[in-house]
Design a protein around this motif. Structure first.
Motif, PDB file in Angstrom:
ATOM      1  N   ILE A   8      67.677  -3.385  -0.718  1.00 58.01           N
ATOM      2  CA  ILE A   8      66.487  -3.877  -0.039  1.00 58.01           C
ATOM      3  C   ILE A   8      66.322  -5.340  -0.410  1.00 58.01           C
ATOM      4  O   ILE A   8      66.195  -5.690  -1.595  1.00 58.01           O
ATOM      5  N   ARG A   9      66.316  -6.201   0.583  1.00 60.78           N
ATOM      6  CA  ARG A   9      66.227  -7.637   0.327  1.00 60.78           C
ATOM      7  C   ARG A   9      64.908  -8.193   0.859  1.00 60.78           C
ATOM      8  O   ARG A   9      64.284  -7.612   1.740  1.00 60.78           O
ATOM      9  N   ALA A  10      64.517  -9.332   0.295  1.00 63.50           N
ATOM     10  CA  ALA A  10      63.256  -9.978   0.659  1.00 63.50           C
ATOM     11  C   ALA A  10      63.536 -11.319   1.330  1.00 63.50           C
ATOM     12  O   ALA A  10      64.355 -12.104   0.843  1.00 63.50           O
ATOM     13  N   GLU A  11      62.838 -11.573   2.408  1.00 65.05           N
ATOM     14  CA  GLU A  11      63.034 -12.826   3.129  1.00 65.05           C
ATOM     15  C   GLU A  11      62.741 -14.032   2.246  1.00 65.05           C
ATOM     16  O   GLU A  11      63.406 -15.070   2.348  1.00 65.05           O
ATOM     17  N   ALA A  12      61.771 -13.901   1.366  1.00 67.02           N
ATOM     18  CA  ALA A  12      61.393 -15.021   0.501  1.00 67.02           C
ATOM     19  C   ALA A  12      62.513 -15.434  -0.444  1.00 67.02           C
ATOM     20  O   ALA A  12      62.498 -16.552  -0.975  1.00 67.02           O
ATOM     21  N   LEU A  13      63.491 -14.552  -0.668  1.00 69.02           N
ATOM     22  CA  LEU A  13      64.609 -14.858  -1.557  1.00 69.02           C
ATOM     23  C   LEU A  13      65.911 -15.036  -0.786  1.00 69.02           C
ATOM     24  O   LEU A  13      66.993 -14.970  -1.378  1.00 69.02           O
ATOM     25  N   SER A  14      65.820 -15.281   0.506  1.00 70.43           N
ATOM     26  CA  SER A  14      67.031 -15.450   1.311  1.00 70.43           C
ATOM     27  C   SER A  14      67.829 -16.642   0.779  1.00 70.43           C
ATOM     28  O   SER A  14      67.283 -17.662   0.382  1.00 70.43           O
ATOM     29  N   GLY A  15      69.140 -16.480   0.743  1.00 71.77           N
ATOM     30  CA  GLY A  15      70.008 -17.515   0.198  1.00 71.77           C
ATOM     31  C   GLY A  15      70.333 -17.303  -1.267  1.00 71.77           C
ATOM     32  O   GLY A  15      71.219 -17.974  -1.807  1.00 71.77           O
ATOM     33  N   ILE A  16      69.624 -16.386  -1.911  1.00 76.57           N
ATOM     34  CA  ILE A  16      69.875 -16.031  -3.306  1.00 76.57           C
ATOM     35  C   ILE A  16      70.366 -14.586  -3.341  1.00 76.57           C
ATOM     36  O   ILE A  16      69.776 -13.706  -2.700  1.00 76.57           O
ATOM     37  N   ALA A  17      71.429 -14.313  -4.081  1.00 75.61           N
ATOM     38  CA  ALA A  17      71.929 -12.947  -4.208  1.00 75.61           C
ATOM     39  C   ALA A  17      70.897 -12.106  -4.963  1.00 75.61           C
ATOM     40  O   ALA A  17      70.552 -12.405  -6.103  1.00 75.61           O
ATOM     41  N   GLU A 119      66.164 -24.717  -5.550  1.00 76.90           N
ATOM     42  CA  GLU A 119      66.453 -26.141  -5.708  1.00 76.90           C
ATOM     43  C   GLU A 119      66.956 -26.450  -7.120  1.00 76.90           C
ATOM     44  O   GLU A 119      67.874 -27.248  -7.307  1.00 76.90           O
ATOM     45  N   ALA A 120      66.357 -25.810  -8.115  1.00 76.72           N
ATOM     46  CA  ALA A 120      66.779 -26.018  -9.497  1.00 76.72           C
ATOM     47  C   ALA A 120      67.952 -25.132  -9.889  1.00 76.72           C
ATOM     48  O   ALA A 120      68.583 -25.363 -10.926  1.00 76.72           O
ATOM     49  N   GLY A 121      68.252 -24.111  -9.080  1.00 74.15           N
ATOM     50  CA  GLY A 121      69.318 -23.180  -9.423  1.00 74.15           C
ATOM     51  C   GLY A 121      68.958 -22.306 -10.607  1.00 74.15           C
ATOM     52  O   GLY A 121      69.761 -22.113 -11.531  1.00 74.15           O
ATOM     53  N   ILE A 122      67.740 -21.751 -10.573  1.00 76.90           N
ATOM     54  CA  ILE A 122      67.248 -20.921 -11.671  1.00 76.90           C
ATOM     55  C   ILE A 122      66.657 -19.645 -11.094  1.00 76.90           C
ATOM     56  O   ILE A 122      65.871 -19.693 -10.137  1.00 76.90           O
ATOM     57  N   VAL A 123      67.037 -18.508 -11.664  1.00 75.63           N
ATOM     58  CA  VAL A 123      66.529 -17.212 -11.222  1.00 75.63           C
ATOM     59  C   VAL A 123      66.016 -16.437 -12.425  1.00 75.63           C
ATOM     60  O   VAL A 123      66.351 -16.747 -13.579  1.00 75.63           O
ATOM     61  N   ALA A 124      65.217 -15.410 -12.149  1.00 75.70           N
ATOM     62  CA  ALA A 124      64.659 -14.586 -13.220  1.00 75.70           C
ATOM     63  C   ALA A 124      64.341 -13.207 -12.687  1.00 75.70           C
ATOM     64  O   ALA A 124      64.201 -12.999 -11.467  1.00 75.70           O
ATOM     65  N   ALA A 125      64.213 -12.273 -13.606  1.00 66.50           N
ATOM     66  CA  ALA A 125      63.831 -10.900 -13.276  1.00 66.50           C
ATOM     67  C   ALA A 125      62.907 -10.394 -14.366  1.00 66.50           C
ATOM     68  O   ALA A 125      63.150 -10.632 -15.559  1.00 66.50           O
ATOM     69  N   ARG A 154      57.608 -24.341  -6.829  1.00 68.00           N
ATOM     70  CA  ARG A 154      58.737 -24.059  -5.944  1.00 68.00           C
ATOM     71  C   ARG A 154      59.226 -22.623  -6.092  1.00 68.00           C
ATOM     72  O   ARG A 154      60.080 -22.172  -5.317  1.00 68.00           O
ATOM     73  N   VAL A 155      58.736 -21.913  -7.079  1.00 68.89           N
ATOM     74  CA  VAL A 155      59.258 -20.578  -7.382  1.00 68.89           C
ATOM     75  C   VAL A 155      58.758 -19.544  -6.374  1.00 68.89           C
ATOM     76  O   VAL A 155      57.557 -19.449  -6.121  1.00 68.89           O
ATOM     77  N   ALA A 156      59.689 -18.785  -5.834  1.00 67.84           N
ATOM     78  CA  ALA A 156      59.351 -17.616  -5.009  1.00 67.84           C
ATOM     79  C   ALA A 156      59.442 -16.382  -5.902  1.00 67.84           C
ATOM     80  O   ALA A 156      60.433 -16.198  -6.608  1.00 67.84           O
ATOM     81  N   ALA A 157      58.409 -15.571  -5.876  1.00 67.58           N
ATOM     82  CA  ALA A 157      58.377 -14.335  -6.661  1.00 67.58           C
ATOM     83  C   ALA A 157      58.132 -13.163  -5.722  1.00 67.58           C
ATOM     84  O   ALA A 157      57.209 -13.211  -4.894  1.00 67.58           O
ATOM     85  N   VAL A 158      58.950 -12.133  -5.843  1.00 73.62           N
ATOM     86  CA  VAL A 158      58.836 -10.962  -4.974  1.00 73.62           C
ATOM     87  C   VAL A 158      58.684  -9.711  -5.831  1.00 73.62           C
ATOM     88  O   VAL A 158      59.464  -9.480  -6.758  1.00 73.62           O
TER      89      VAL A 158
END
Length: 253
Positions: A8-17, A119-125, A154-158
């Protein structure tokens, strides 16, 4: 034909695996049948390893998996490489700027939250049960992302699949642990009880903390046994154990 892993993917995170997974597409059997990735579920270790392999392959093929020993804390850690089970730090959120690492959060009613500043190339969970969210795990995650160079605006959180308000009955003692301004997340239930809106509470914490965009999938783990594992549902059914599902995010190598 074997059922494929549902991602299940979220549009807000499109472009990020990334992907929020449920129980479809795994090899576990019995009450944890499907894609159980929880090592505490009294499941066959070989099946759990295969399920974890399938999960990573469905989201970020070739990545090294990193997980934490989740303890419902407010602690977040920086991850620089894949982590074996015996290397897991006791924490409830992970942040990375390294490609080729799949950050994996395990849940079974608590809210998984995936973050990205592309933009910064940073992800989190983050693993945000009510206790972790109340204690500040979401804010700690954003703070750590900023330490690596992200900007929270700039952070998108889902917010992924979690127990919904209609399924989450709590008592007066539970409600009493929250501040007066949080009363909007409690709807009246049966006498002496309330229905708690975990997703709404998590969303509000993220918005107050300044995350750039916050969204939720609105998927109830408790109410959909064919699709998701649920601790509370398993408890109500007096089942001997319960499965856990993955939420994954990473940067492509």
């Amino acid at each position: 034909m074997a059922e494929s892993v549902e991602v299940i993917r979220a549009e807000a995170l499109s472009g990020i695996a990334h992907g929020f997974l449920g129980r479809r597409g795994g090899v576990s059997r019995g009450v944890v049948a499907g894609l159980n990735v929880g090592i505490g579920a009294d499941d066959d270790p070989a099946d759990i390893r295969e399920n974890r392999r399938r999960a990573v392959a469905a989201v970020l093929p070739g990545a090294d998996l990193a997980t934490v020993y989740q303890v419902h804390s407010a602690d977040a850690v920086i991850v620089e490489r894949g982590l074996k089970l015996d290397e897991r730090p006791r924490a409830d959120a992970m942040v990375t700027d390294r490609p080729g690492i799949a950050l994996g959060i395990v849940t079974a009613d608590c809210a998984p939250v995936l973050f990205a500043d592309p933009e910064a190339g940073i992800v989190a969970a983050a693993h945000a049960g009510w206790r972790g969210a109340h204690g500040g795990v979401l804010e700690a995650t954003l703070d750590l992302m900023e330490r690596l160079g992200a900007r929270r605006e700039r952070v998108a959180a889902v917010i992924g699949p979690a127990i919904a308000q209609s399924s989450y009955e709590v008592d007066e003692g539970f409600r009493g642990q929250f501040a007066p301004e949080d009363e909007t997340f409690f709807a009246p239930g049966k006498s002496g009880h309330w229905q708690f809106d975990l997703e709404g509470y998590v969303r509000a914490r993220l918005e107050r903390a300044g995350a750039g965009s916050v969204s939720g999938l609105g998927l109830d783990t408790y109410a959909d046994p064919e699709r998701f594992f649920s601790y509370r549902r398993a408890t109500h059914r007096a089942e001997p154990t319960y499965g856990r599902q993955f939420s994954l995010i990473g940067l492509a190598a």
